[in-house]
Enzyme design. Structure first.
Site, mmCIF file in Angstrom:
data_model
loop_
_atom_site.group_PDB
_atom_site.id
_atom_site.type_symbol
_atom_site.label_atom_id
_atom_site.label_comp_id
_atom_site.label_asym_id
_atom_site.label_seq_id
_atom_site.Cartn_x
_atom_site.Cartn_y
_atom_site.Cartn_z
ATOM 1 N N GLY A 12 0.778 -1.234 0.000
ATOM 2 C CA GLY A 12 0.000 0.000 0.000
ATOM 3 C C GLY A 12 0.810 1.286 0.000
ATOM 4 N N THR A 13 2.034 1.241 -0.562
ATOM 5 C CA THR A 13 2.798 2.495 -0.604
ATOM 6 C C THR A 13 2.178 3.491 -1.596
ATOM 7 O OG1 THR A 13 4.357 1.630 -2.241
ATOM 8 C CG2 THR A 13 4.961 1.387 0.081
ATOM 9 N N ASN A 14 1.567 2.975 -2.646
ATOM 10 C CA ASN A 14 0.885 3.890 -3.578
ATOM 11 C C ASN A 14 -0.358 4.480 -2.928
ATOM 12 O OD1 ASN A 14 2.127 4.057 -6.420
ATOM 13 N ND2 ASN A 14 2.319 1.899 -5.889
ATOM 14 N N ILE A 93 -7.937 -10.302 -11.198
ATOM 15 C CA ILE A 93 -8.492 -10.108 -12.540
ATOM 16 C C ILE A 93 -9.889 -9.528 -12.375
ATOM 17 C CG2 ILE A 93 -9.245 -11.278 -14.658
ATOM 18 C CD1 ILE A 93 -6.893 -13.229 -14.157
ATOM 19 N N LEU A 94 -10.101 -8.366 -12.974
ATOM 20 C CA LEU A 94 -11.366 -7.665 -12.751
ATOM 21 C C LEU A 94 -12.522 -8.380 -13.438
ATOM 22 C CD1 LEU A 94 -10.339 -3.925 -13.333
ATOM 23 C CD2 LEU A 94 -10.137 -5.299 -11.251
ATOM 24 N N ASN A 108 -4.898 2.366 -13.519
ATOM 25 C CA ASN A 108 -3.960 1.407 -12.918
ATOM 26 C C ASN A 108 -2.552 1.992 -12.982
ATOM 27 O OD1 ASN A 108 -3.080 -1.256 -11.965
ATOM 28 N ND2 ASN A 108 -2.245 -1.545 -14.023
ATOM 29 N N HIS A 110 1.337 0.855 -13.378
ATOM 30 C CA HIS A 110 2.167 -0.297 -13.767
ATOM 31 C C HIS A 110 3.646 0.112 -13.681
ATOM 32 C CE1 HIS A 110 3.188 -4.062 -15.650
ATOM 33 N NE2 HIS A 110 4.084 -3.383 -16.356
HETATM 34 C C1 GRF Z 1 3.582 -1.294 -7.365
HETATM 35 O O1 GRF Z 1 4.858 -1.510 -7.863
HETATM 36 C C2 GRF Z 1 2.617 -1.163 -8.496
HETATM 37 O O2 GRF Z 1 3.144 -0.522 -9.602
HETATM 38 C C3 GRF Z 1 2.341 -2.584 -8.803
HETATM 39 O O3 GRF Z 1 2.274 -3.222 -7.550
HETATM 40 C C4 GRF Z 1 3.067 -2.515 -6.611
HETATM 41 C C5 GRF Z 1 2.203 -2.153 -5.455
HETATM 42 O O4 GRF Z 1 2.919 -1.613 -4.391
HETATM 43 N N1 GRF Z 1 1.190 -2.718 -9.652
HETATM 44 P P1 GRF Z 1 2.190 -0.958 -3.158
HETATM 45 O O5 GRF Z 1 1.198 -1.987 -2.596
HETATM 46 O O6 GRF Z 1 1.490 0.276 -3.617
HETATM 47 O O7 GRF Z 1 3.279 -0.676 -2.169
#
Ligand code: GRF
Length: 206
Positions: A12-14, A93-94, A108, A110
């Site tokens: 969950g860093t994003n 998978i959605l 999304n 990536h």
């Molecule tokens: C990220 O590298 C994102 O690009 C990929 O999965 C990872 C998720 O990381 N799709 P986090 O859970 O947000 O830390």
């Protein structure tokens, strides 16, 4: 105000970057209606709850079959009624119905410069392993719209990151996150929120 649901599976860093962005004003006009994880152990759920963001676990393991899981997932989305769904490391998978129903309202992140190192099987560390194996000098991250394909939707944002001598998949993953993912995902959400969410008119560019 743009109401978003963030779907997560892991650290969950994003998600953290999104919550921080909303708090510090780099993401404007946005609220998180909820966070959904398919994985009960995802640290992302802890991060959400720490910020008093409603967080839900809907795990395929709790359902008899995929159709039941998909139904529960869709019901939760309907209840949260988002203008935009953000997939932030969501390894599910959605349901095709979801893509139809929320067309042009799912984005999304990536961890590569699409069309390199993307598509079926390219997720997590695997993306960075393949980039290192190929010997690319530049990689990065992409925010794109989600359509029926895997990583095939319209590209909204990309940011390049240098590969350095001695990089390991982990060190490269960390740099791509810090320099690209945590920058362009908040930026994309802000961009969408500052345009008419009902029309989903996204202005491309950086
Ligand atoms: C990220 O590298 C994102 O690009 C990929 O999965 C990872 C998720 O990381 N799709 P986090 O859970 O947000 O830390």
């Amino acid at each position: 105000m743009l109401s978003i649901v963030v779907c997560v599976s892991g650290g969950g860093t994003n998600l953290q970057a999104i919550m921080d962005g909303i708090e510090n004003g780099t993401i404007r006009n946005t609220r998180i209606a909820g966070v959904i994880s398919n994985n009960a152990g995802a640290y992302a759920l802890v991060r959400a709850r720490e910020r008093n963001v409603p967080a839900f676990c809907i795990s395929p393991k709790s359902f008899a079959d995929r159709a039941d899981f998909n139904r529960a997932f869709m019901e939760k989305l309907e209840e949260l009624s988002p203008d935009l769904i953000v997939l932030a490391g969501f390894l599910v998978i959605l349901p095709s119905e979801m893509i139809r129903l929320y067309r042009d309202r799912i984005i999304n992140i990536h961890p590569s410069l699409i069309p390199s190192f993307c598509g079926t099987g390219y997720y997590g560390l695997r993306v960075h392993e393949e980039a290192l194996k190929r010997g690319v000098k530049i990689t990065g991250a992409t925010v794109h719209m989600v359509d029926e394909g895997t990583d095939t939707g319209t590209i909204l944002y990309q940011k390049a990151v240098e590969v350095l001598p001695g990089d390991t998949p982990k060190s490269l993953q960390k740099r791509v996150m810090e320099q690209a993912e945590w920058v362009i995902l908040p930026k994309a959400i802000d961009e969408i929120a500052m345009h008419d969410p009902a029309q989903n008119t996204v202005q491309k560019g950086s």
